[in-house]
Design a protein around this motif. Structure first.
Motif, mmCIF file in Angstrom:
data_model
loop_
_atom_site.group_PDB
_atom_site.id
_atom_site.type_symbol
_atom_site.label_atom_id
_atom_site.label_comp_id
_atom_site.label_asym_id
_atom_site.label_seq_id
_atom_site.Cartn_x
_atom_site.Cartn_y
_atom_site.Cartn_z
ATOM 1 N N GLY A 19 1.386 -4.613 14.216
ATOM 2 C CA GLY A 19 0.970 -5.979 13.640
ATOM 3 C C GLY A 19 0.826 -6.584 14.641
ATOM 4 N N ALA A 20 -0.070 -6.107 15.254
ATOM 5 C CA ALA A 20 -0.603 -6.287 16.296
ATOM 6 C C ALA A 20 -2.772 -6.583 15.613
ATOM 7 C CB ALA A 20 -0.641 -5.393 18.031
ATOM 8 N N GLY A 21 -2.727 -5.955 14.948
ATOM 9 C CA GLY A 21 -4.001 -5.697 14.036
ATOM 10 C C GLY A 21 -4.112 -6.763 13.522
ATOM 11 N N TYR A 22 -5.211 -6.490 11.905
ATOM 12 C CA TYR A 22 -6.058 -7.408 11.369
ATOM 13 C C TYR A 22 -4.798 -7.437 10.639
ATOM 14 C CZ TYR A 22 -8.163 -10.631 14.475
ATOM 15 O OH TYR A 22 -8.902 -10.949 15.327
ATOM 16 N N SER A 23 -5.455 -5.592 9.624
ATOM 17 C CA SER A 23 -4.843 -5.687 8.810
ATOM 18 C C SER A 23 -3.643 -4.158 8.629
ATOM 19 C CB SER A 23 -6.328 -4.120 7.981
ATOM 20 O OG SER A 23 -7.083 -3.245 8.971
ATOM 21 N N SER A 24 -2.293 -4.646 9.824
ATOM 22 C CA SER A 24 -1.585 -3.694 9.040
ATOM 23 C C SER A 24 -0.718 -2.789 8.254
ATOM 24 C CB SER A 24 0.221 -4.625 9.948
ATOM 25 O OG SER A 24 -0.548 -5.069 10.996
ATOM 26 N N PHE A 25 -0.439 -4.383 7.175
ATOM 27 C CA PHE A 25 0.107 -3.862 5.971
ATOM 28 C C PHE A 25 -0.877 -2.561 5.279
ATOM 29 C CE2 PHE A 25 2.306 -7.863 7.512
ATOM 30 C CZ PHE A 25 3.428 -6.986 7.214
ATOM 31 N N ASN A 26 -2.812 -2.866 5.138
ATOM 32 C CA ASN A 26 -3.292 -1.962 4.369
ATOM 33 C C ASN A 26 -2.665 -0.706 4.834
ATOM 34 O OD1 ASN A 26 -4.167 -3.187 2.538
ATOM 35 N ND2 ASN A 26 -5.738 -4.317 3.247
ATOM 36 N N ASN A 27 -3.146 -0.278 6.543
ATOM 37 C CA ASN A 27 -2.861 0.854 7.013
ATOM 38 C C ASN A 27 -1.791 1.769 6.538
ATOM 39 O OD1 ASN A 27 -5.569 0.422 8.376
ATOM 40 N ND2 ASN A 27 -3.544 -0.588 10.040
ATOM 41 N N LEU A 28 -0.920 0.677 6.376
ATOM 42 C CA LEU A 28 0.799 1.879 5.694
ATOM 43 C C LEU A 28 0.299 2.211 4.144
ATOM 44 C CD1 LEU A 28 4.075 -0.655 6.780
ATOM 45 C CD2 LEU A 28 2.707 1.476 7.327
ATOM 46 N N LYS A 29 -0.558 1.522 3.738
ATOM 47 C CA LYS A 29 -0.720 2.504 2.306
ATOM 48 C C LYS A 29 -1.378 2.761 2.164
ATOM 49 C CE LYS A 29 -4.040 -1.331 0.013
ATOM 50 N NZ LYS A 29 -4.791 -0.572 -0.207
ATOM 51 N N ASP A 30 -2.591 2.991 3.287
ATOM 52 C CA ASP A 30 -3.304 3.775 2.974
ATOM 53 C C ASP A 30 -3.720 5.394 4.148
ATOM 54 O OD1 ASP A 30 -5.196 1.889 1.786
ATOM 55 O OD2 ASP A 30 -6.354 0.838 3.561
ATOM 56 N N TYR A 31 -2.525 5.218 4.915
ATOM 57 C CA TYR A 31 -2.183 6.647 5.932
ATOM 58 C C TYR A 31 -1.042 6.785 5.487
ATOM 59 C CZ TYR A 31 -6.755 4.932 7.141
ATOM 60 O OH TYR A 31 -8.493 4.073 7.041
ATOM 61 N N ASP A 32 -0.799 8.160 5.719
ATOM 62 C CA ASP A 32 1.125 8.549 6.045
ATOM 63 C C ASP A 32 0.987 8.463 7.096
ATOM 64 O OD1 ASP A 32 1.004 9.045 3.256
ATOM 65 O OD2 ASP A 32 0.186 10.652 3.179
ATOM 66 N N PHE A 33 2.188 7.957 7.656
ATOM 67 C CA PHE A 33 2.403 7.934 9.262
ATOM 68 C C PHE A 33 3.729 8.530 8.976
ATOM 69 C CE2 PHE A 33 -0.652 5.047 9.493
ATOM 70 C CZ PHE A 33 -1.602 5.342 10.824
ATOM 71 N N ASP A 34 4.616 9.279 9.900
ATOM 72 C CA ASP A 34 5.785 9.314 10.568
ATOM 73 C C ASP A 34 6.770 8.362 10.853
ATOM 74 O OD1 ASP A 34 5.819 11.969 9.956
ATOM 75 O OD2 ASP A 34 4.235 12.554 10.537
ATOM 76 N N VAL A 35 6.225 7.777 12.122
ATOM 77 C CA VAL A 35 6.563 6.760 12.701
ATOM 78 C C VAL A 35 5.803 5.385 12.420
ATOM 79 C CG1 VAL A 35 7.811 6.071 14.566
ATOM 80 C CG2 VAL A 35 8.130 8.322 14.280
ATOM 81 N N VAL A 36 5.849 3.867 12.977
ATOM 82 C CA VAL A 36 5.328 2.608 13.139
ATOM 83 C C VAL A 36 6.257 2.764 14.774
ATOM 84 C CG1 VAL A 36 3.835 2.068 11.008
ATOM 85 C CG2 VAL A 36 6.717 1.161 11.172
#
Ligand code: C2E
Ligand code: MG
Ligand code: MG
Length: 715
Positions: free
Chosen positions: A337-354
């Motif tokens: 949420g601090a950066g410019y493209s937070s939501f795209n990152n969630l879409k493009d990469y798989d994370f275990d935790v945000v």
């Protein structure tokens, strides 16, 4: 024109920026050093202007398009600062220099400038930052003045919500420290100035420690503790950040090994990686080496990657994230949420935790919107199957809120500041009251997947949007109601009402023969007319009782729109009432240790049992024998005869009518192992059912009753 005259007076073509016709850096410095109205004085103000995302503009519109944009900027600056000297000193960097700028007006003028630049943006939102330096009059070198304006501008490059920044002494000190770091980092490695500090991560629902984050500190003999905010950036710029990160991970593994060897409860540790780590070395094999050196399992290390790193790294970072996850490491997205493209990152990469950036909590008390945003992030993450951790939790109120919205983990000063290992008190900090047992982590992680903010929290995650609430939008035009939208749940309802689709539903609603469809237009009108713009009614449609709630949305001319939620309560009613009754009955039963029913014919049946009693009736249904067996097992010997007489079926009726009450009650000492000596109260209640008398017999301990009386009297 005026600008050109000034330029000509210096008579040096290389002082001019060809593209815009403005001065360039040499030109500006020349003036500051010279003896005209722009020469350096105590009144000099320098505004350093930088376009953050100019590269994107160039990529989209080509160099020619980019040049047009820069020329546009130049001409707007000249309009807004007509008496000052304007220069372009590099690609997308401009300077305004003047001795007559009024400090109080700068912010207003910069806003005016940004507004004017919109005309050249072609739909892209350009981010323009400004650093402002007001001269003291004692600067030896004009370069310092320009530098300080730039420094102020650079300082807010990564601060999303600040566009202007005035130079301060503090900024200068920070820069001095930065310079010190640049000059001394080699020494810091040699002298082992870097240390690992640990900050607790806490499981929201248990409030136990479920992990730690390792944070770097530079303990300096001259400056004391230097924050990573200063040195990380420097180490990145000289491409040595991987050395620090590998050193940190080595220390973390070493500390974990110490704790394992000492038999303490260990928790997983999150370590921070820089985007450059992936470029400067094979960071995964370096981490594996550290782990092997101390024999640390992968699941004890979590990898944090900051969101800005991801934004900059595109594809190649995605591959690394996948590699870590495939190998069995958890990868966490830091500062979401601090950066410019937070939501795209969630879409493009798989994370275990945000890890949700602490910026949202900083405004928690002052800006209600931040709560909605936090709740939405948690909601979205859960729907995507990603766990959540909130950073920077400082107050109980924040904790309560985050717990309520289902944020699974938290970190922040409320639970503890980062500390070196030596400051943890192992017997306390690693005790099971404070720390979660590691085997439980996946158990709690599973619990954490439930989305409290969803109205279908029990469905498995399938990545499909499913809304159980039947919602429709209806339009009212004069007296005619038409559905213009129905979600899937509402379509289901429409089908139940006998229409196959919206068109058919509308045909039915429009036909005036159906009495109750007129009722529908009535409740829509009621909603529009009511003070809270809502209404509710039960209508009979197609033989069903339908409860409809309405909210008025908007009106334009003779058209008004409404949102509707309808439920077929005929279909739901019987099931509901049964649910309510069984809940009530269960609650009543729970007040007793057991409940039996016996009849006049001498049979007994156990309906409910709770605690240490034996049912008996599962092997013996004849009351007299069952009571005999029961009393031998449960009742103190001297009281058994009295107990059997109390349960004598042949006399129970007479005794009740003689008692003058509607029931019989008596007390006996228990001999149930572990409960010897406690007094059991037995109650017998007659009732007439299906042509026969039956008796309910229930029992409970009277000391529990006393507790209850005591509690009630304290209320
Ligand atoms: P981060 O990973 O987001 O770490 C959280 C930062 O928030 C830490 O700052 C921590 O001290 C601070 N913090 C934690 N709770 C609170 C709170 O309740 N209130 C406030 N105001 N702050 C809180 P720190 O230690 O200064 O670290 C800053 C950043 O530097 C880290 O942000 C991380 O991105 C980076 N960093 C730290 N250590 C390392 C490292 O070893 N390697 C790399 N590559 N980066 C590191
Ligand atoms: Mg971090
Ligand atoms: Mg963070």
């Amino acid at each position: 024109m005026k600008q050109m005259e000034d330029v000509m007076s210096i008579e040096e073509a290389n002082h001019i920026d060809e593209l815009t016709g403005l001065h360039n850096l040499t030109g500006i410095l020349e003036h500051l050093q010279g003896h005209d109205k722009y020469s350096a004085s105590a009144n000099t103000i320098i505004i350093f202007i930088n376009v953050m995302n100019f590269k994107v503009f160039n990529q989209k519109y080509g160099f020619a398009g980019g040049n047009d944009f820069l020329r546009g900027m130049a001409s707007e600056l000249q309009k807004i600062f007509p008496d000052e000297l304007i220069a372009r000193i590099g690609g997308d960097q401009f300077i305004v220099l003047g001795n007559s700028i009024i400090e109080e007006e700068i912010l207003e003028k910069m806003e005016e400038f940004r507004e004017a630049v919109h005309n050249y943006e072609k739909g892209l939102k350009m981010k323009i930052k400004a650093g402002i330096y007001r001269a003291k009059g004692n600067e030896d070198d004009p370069v310092i003045m320009v530098d300080r304006a730039k420094m102020a501008c650079d300082d807010i490059i990564r601060v999303y919500d600040r566009d202007n920044n005035f130079y301060t002494e503090e900024l200068d000190k920070r820069n001095e420290l930065r310079q010190y770091v640049i000059d001394n980092f080699e020494n810091a490695f040699k002298q082992r100035y870097f240390r690992v500090y640990y900050q607790k991560e806490v499981r929201s629902i248990t409030r136990k420690v479920c992990g730690y984050e390792a944070l770097a500190r530079w303990l300096d003999p001259k400056y004391g503790i230097i924050s990573p905010a200063v040195f990380i950036e420097v180490l990145e710029s000289v491409h040595l950040i991987h050395r620090l990160d590998i050193y940190m991970i080595d220390q973390v593994c070493c500390d974990l090994r110490d704790d394992i060897n000492s038999g303490y409860e260990v928790e997983p540790i999150s370590v921070n990686l820089s985007r450059l780590d992936f470029e400067l070395c094979d960071i995964m094999s370096e981490i594996d080496k550290c782990r092997e050196r101390y024999d640390i399992p992968k699941k004890l290390l979590h990898i944090e990657v900051t969101e800005s790193a991801i934004a900059a790294g595109a594809d190649f970072l995605g591959k690394h994230i996948k590699k870590f996850r495939d190998a069995g490491y958890e990868v966490w997205m830091d500062d979401f949420g601090a950066g410019y493209s937070s939501f795209n990152n969630l879409k493009d990469y798989d994370f275990d935790v945000v890890k949700i950036d602490m910026g949202f909590l900083r405004e928690f008390e002052t800006n209600q919107k931040s709560r909605i945003i936090l709740a939405s992030i948690v909601h979205m993450a859960k729907e995507l199957g990603i766990h959540t951790l909130a950073e920077g939790v400082e107050t109980e109120e924040q904790y309560e809120f985050l717990l309520k919205i289902g944020c699974e983990k938290m970190q922040g000063y409320l639970f503890g500041k980062p500390k070196p290992v030596s400051e943890f008190v192992r017997n306390v900090d690693c005790s099971s009251e404070i720390s979660e047992e590691f085997e439980y982590s996946s158990y709690y992680d599973d619990i954490g997947t439930v989305n409290f903010l969803n109205n279908t929290p029990l469905r498995p995650k399938t990545m499909e949007i499913m809304i159980k609430l039947p919602i429709a939008i209806a339009e009212l035009c004069e007296d005619k109601v038409s559905f213009i939208y129905a979600n899937e749940a509402y379509m289901e309802f429409i089908r139940e009402m006998g229409a196959s689709d919206i068109e058919e539903a509308n045909r039915i609603v429009h036909s005036s023969e159906v009495e109750d469809t007129r009722g529908l237009s009535k409740i829509l009108k009621m909603a529009e007319g009511s003070y809270n713009q809502r209404s509710e009614a039960d209508l009979v449609l197609n033989g069903n009782v339908v409860n409809t709630k309405v909210r008025f949305l908007s009106r334009h001319g003779d058209k008004a729109a409404f949102a509707l939620v309808s439920r077929n309560i005929t279909a739901e009613k019987s099931a509901h009432t049964m649910d309510d009754y069984s809940a009530l009955v269960m609650h009543l039963m729970n007040l007793y240790n057991r409940i039996d029913v016996f009849d006049e014919d001498g049979n007994i049946e156990n309906v409910f049992i709770n605690g240490n009693q034996k049912a008996i009736t599962d092997v013996e249904r004849r009351t007299a024998i069952a009571i005999e067996v029961y009393s031998n097992m449960h009742i103190a010997e001297p009281e058994r005869e009295r107990f059997k007489a109390f349960f004598d079926m042949n006399t129970v009726h007479d005794r009740i009518s003689k008692s003058g009450q509607q029931y019989l009650i008596d007390y006996y000492k228990s001999v149930i192992p572990g409960e010897e000596g406690r007094i059991l109260m037995y109650i017998i209640l007659p009732f007439f059912y299906n042509g026969k008398w039956r008796f309910i017999a229930a029992c409970r301990y009277i000391d529990e009753l006393n507790e209850l009386v005591k509690e009630m009297s304290q209320l």
